[in-house]
Enzyme design. Structure first.
Site, mmCIF file in Angstrom:
data_model
loop_
_atom_site.group_PDB
_atom_site.id
_atom_site.type_symbol
_atom_site.label_atom_id
_atom_site.label_comp_id
_atom_site.label_asym_id
_atom_site.label_seq_id
_atom_site.Cartn_x
_atom_site.Cartn_y
_atom_site.Cartn_z
ATOM 1 N N LYS A 106 0.835 -1.211 0.000
ATOM 2 C CA LYS A 106 0.000 0.000 0.000
ATOM 3 C C LYS A 106 0.866 1.256 0.000
ATOM 4 O O LYS A 106 0.636 2.185 -0.778
ATOM 5 C CB LYS A 106 -0.923 0.004 1.215
ATOM 6 C CG LYS A 106 -1.864 1.205 1.266
ATOM 7 C CD LYS A 106 -2.632 1.284 2.574
ATOM 8 C CE LYS A 106 -3.625 0.165 2.716
ATOM 9 N NZ LYS A 106 -4.455 0.287 3.939
ATOM 10 N N GLU B 221 10.586 -5.389 3.342
ATOM 11 C CA GLU B 221 10.728 -6.765 2.862
ATOM 12 C C GLU B 221 10.272 -6.884 1.410
ATOM 13 O O GLU B 221 10.916 -7.556 0.585
ATOM 14 C CB GLU B 221 9.899 -7.722 3.731
ATOM 15 C CG GLU B 221 10.352 -7.806 5.171
ATOM 16 C CD GLU B 221 9.550 -6.886 6.086
ATOM 17 O OE1 GLU B 221 9.413 -7.215 7.259
ATOM 18 O OE2 GLU B 221 9.059 -5.841 5.601
ATOM 19 N N GLY C 292 -4.759 -4.004 5.543
ATOM 20 C CA GLY C 292 -4.094 -5.119 4.875
ATOM 21 C C GLY C 292 -4.710 -6.465 5.171
ATOM 22 O O GLY C 292 -4.934 -7.285 4.283
ATOM 23 N N ARG C 293 -5.029 -6.721 6.434
ATOM 24 C CA ARG C 293 -5.546 -8.037 6.810
ATOM 25 C C ARG C 293 -6.997 -8.234 6.383
ATOM 26 O O ARG C 293 -7.526 -9.340 6.480
ATOM 27 C CB ARG C 293 -5.383 -8.235 8.308
ATOM 28 C CG ARG C 293 -6.013 -7.142 9.158
ATOM 29 C CD ARG C 293 -5.490 -7.248 10.585
ATOM 30 N NE ARG C 293 -5.969 -6.185 11.458
ATOM 31 C CZ ARG C 293 -5.375 -4.996 11.580
ATOM 32 N NH1 ARG C 293 -4.304 -4.705 10.853
ATOM 33 N NH2 ARG C 293 -5.846 -4.093 12.438
ATOM 34 N N GLU D 162 -3.821 -9.360 14.982
ATOM 35 C CA GLU D 162 -3.397 -8.004 14.683
ATOM 36 C C GLU D 162 -4.544 -7.026 14.927
ATOM 37 O O GLU D 162 -4.323 -5.865 15.272
ATOM 38 C CB GLU D 162 -2.904 -7.901 13.235
ATOM 39 C CG GLU D 162 -2.083 -6.653 12.962
ATOM 40 C CD GLU D 162 -1.376 -6.702 11.614
ATOM 41 O OE1 GLU D 162 -0.164 -7.005 11.582
ATOM 42 O OE2 GLU D 162 -2.043 -6.451 10.591
ATOM 43 N N HIS E 120 -3.379 -36.394 14.792
ATOM 44 C CA HIS E 120 -2.183 -37.199 15.065
ATOM 45 C C HIS E 120 -1.013 -36.316 15.494
ATOM 46 O O HIS E 120 0.135 -36.756 15.455
ATOM 47 C CB HIS E 120 -1.814 -38.010 13.825
ATOM 48 C CG HIS E 120 -2.885 -38.984 13.426
ATOM 49 N ND1 HIS E 120 -2.925 -40.279 13.897
ATOM 50 C CD2 HIS E 120 -3.977 -38.833 12.635
ATOM 51 C CE1 HIS E 120 -3.989 -40.897 13.396
ATOM 52 N NE2 HIS E 120 -4.641 -40.038 12.632
ATOM 53 N N LYS F 221 9.891 -2.582 13.474
ATOM 54 C CA LYS F 221 10.377 -2.028 12.202
ATOM 55 C C LYS F 221 11.403 -0.924 12.458
ATOM 56 O O LYS F 221 12.434 -0.842 11.788
ATOM 57 C CB LYS F 221 9.208 -1.479 11.391
ATOM 58 C CG LYS F 221 8.254 -2.524 10.828
ATOM 59 C CD LYS F 221 7.168 -1.857 9.998
ATOM 60 C CE LYS F 221 6.221 -2.880 9.401
ATOM 61 N NZ LYS F 221 5.161 -2.236 8.577
#
Length: 536
Positions: A209, A215, A266-267, A353, A384, A499
């Site tokens: 955005k 990253e 974002g999420r 978040e 399992h 950050k």
């Protein structure tokens, strides 16, 4: 809008009293035929079975009162209509609208947030044109060959939601189309993905955005380098999804640009262009629109004020009952569908978040528990692995099971009178019963206490519309819980400190002068940590 603190809502006292003696699922009347039939809700193609929760009618009535007193549906409607919900009163904050619902509010002429829905329509039209040009070969590589793969480069919300949805819907891909994802700044992630595709027939979709995500920009440069090394022109391969006017909104450097807006977090962005470009490429334009249609159906159904007839609201209130009144700190989301292999990872971000907050929307410290820890893996694999703790551990973990009556590919086999899909669903139902009812035994190691709450979300088949509905159910559940706790579910200040400190560490690592490094190492904790970690 006036906000009320959770502990000041009158229904909290009622629920606290009821929590002293909650329904005993393991008792003689814990899980009866009548209870199974009564405690269920159906909407939007899903059946929500919650007889396995430790509630009865008095608790449900009090949860209804809590939802009404907190004005949860009113807040949801205000959010959909464009109220500024991403804010902390009296303090600096993002002060933004929250309009991920507008991305799919495109199916009628009467919209809640007309401007945002119009912008969503404009981006959809751009996407439709782009995908048609890719399909016809108007957009192609230097040799005129059609593109067969898209790699999405992004992190957090620019990766988790789109990746989870893509994996869930792989059987519905356009023939000959595929997608990959690069998120981690770990160079091995990029190396593995880039080494497994034909770069000459691959589009790179870079998603950020701000256009400044460290990253993502690092991985973009790595991908561009790989393209050049392969003798390819990045201008023919790299496109962007970014904010209008960001550094990535640059027609000289990108084949095409699609926009994401500040009012979509974002999420919550899988149904925006963040998910739309890659999902549209893989599923086709109509396949992506089907996801939007399913999500929009839930956005409308979630306006129902009766919690017994509103699945996302009911899920939210049962979660609050478990978290705040029964004191359970985690929730396991266990999908009995291999296709949902990354859905729990998406929900970890979307929920944790959003609701991992300790400050109210008026800037005071909360005096109650907020978001739980979310985790999970697909069944039956998880049976399992970690189900031992779920059944007999000292920590009680509420479970949200998700299942489908029919498999996606239609390729199955009958063994001992039942199909694999029947075995899958039977295992899910059996686990929910076992956790609820338990089992006595003279041997304490073989004794199951039961009384461990769980619910089941069940649909016929996982397809694009169903996936859109499932996505919206959880997005809305999370928003309802944040409204009830009086926290801002739409910022993520906790992500920022790491950050800032990473930038300090990287600045020191980038120093070339050994004298400067030596001087700094003795002055700061960050530089000392780098030295003892062997990184300088």
């Amino acid at each position: 809008m006036e906000y009320q603190d959770f502990n000041q809502l009158p229904a909290v006292a009622t629920l606290s009293a009821l929590a002293a003696d909650p329904h005993d699922l393991s008792g003689p009347h814990g899980l009866t035929v009548e209870r199974l039939q009564k405690y269920r809700a159906s909407a939007n193609g899903f059946d929500f079975l919650y007889a396995g929760q430790r509630v009865e009618h008095k608790v449900l009535d009090a949860l209804q009162e809590l939802a009404d007193q907190a004005g949860l549906v009113d807040q949801f409607l205000a959010m959909k209509s464009g109220a500024v919900m991403n804010a902390i009163k009296g303090y600096e904050s993002e002060n933004r609208q929250v309009l991920h619902t507008a991305c799919r509010d495109i199916f009628t002429t009467s919209r809640y947030a007309e401007k945002a829905s119009k912008e969503a329509e404009q981006e959809l039209f751009k996407l439709k044109q782009f995908l048609e040009a890719v399909r016809t070969g108007e957009i192609a590589n230097a040799k005129g060959e059609k593109f067969t793969t898209m790699i999405q480069v992004g992190i957090g919300g620019s990766d988790l939601g789109p990746r989870a949805v893509y994996l869930a819907l792989k059987p519905y891909r356009v023939p000959g189309r595929d997608a990959e994802f690069i998120a981690n700044v770990d160079p091995d992630d990029s190396a593995e993905i880039l080494g497994g595709v034909d770069l000459s027939r691959t589009l790179i979709n870079v998603v950020s955005k701000s256009g400044t995500t460290l990253e993502t920009l690092t991985n973009e440069k790595l991908v561009r380098q790989a393209l050049r090394t392969a003798g390819l022109d990045p201008a023919l391969h790299v496109l962007s999804v970014t904010g209008k006017g960001s550094p990535m909104d640059d027609p000289d450097n990108y084949l095409a640009s699609f926009y994401m807006y500040d009012y979509v977090g974002g999420r919550y962005s899988a149904t925006s262009m963040v998910g739309g470009v890659t999902l549209g490429f893989v599923l086709g334009y109509e396949g992506f629109v089907d996801i939007l249609r399913g999500a929009n159906e839930v956005d409308i159904a979630a306006e129902q004020r009766d919690i017994r007839n509103n699945i996302p609201l009911l899920m939210a209130m049962l979660g609050i009952w478990n978290r705040n009144f029964l004191g359970y700190p985690t929730v396991a989301v266990l999908a009995y569908s291999q296709a949902l292999v990354r859905f729990a990872a998406h929900l970890q971000q979307c929920d944790m978040e959003s609701n991992g907050k300790s400050v109210t929307r008026t800037g005071t410290d909360v005096q109650w528990k907020t978001g739980p820890v979310i985790w999970g893996e697909p069944g039956t694999n998880g049976q399992h692995a970690f189900y031992q703790l779920l059944h007999q551990g000292t920590e009680i973990v509420p479970v949200e099971f998700i299942g489908f009556r029919t498999c996606q590919y239609g390729k199955d086999i009958t063994v001992a009178g039942t199909t694999s899909q029947q075995k899958l669903v039977a295992n899910m139902l059996a686990q929910s019963l076992a956790m609820a009812t338990g089992r006595g035994n003279e041997n304490p190691a073989k004794r199951f206490s039961g009384n461990r709450p769980g619910s089941i979300l069940l649909a016929d088949r996982l397809n694009p519309e169903t996936m859109g509905r499932l996505l919206a159910m959880y997005e809305t559940k999370i928003a309802f819980q944040g409204f009830c706790w009086n926290i801002n579910s739409f910022d993520q200040e906790g992500v920022q400190l790491g950050k800032v400190l990473a930038e300090k560490l990287l600045a020191q690592m980038a120093l070339q002068d050994s004298d400067d490094k030596a001087n700094n190492e003795e002055k700061t904790v960050e530089c000392t940590l780098l030295k003892i970690a062997g990184m300088v």
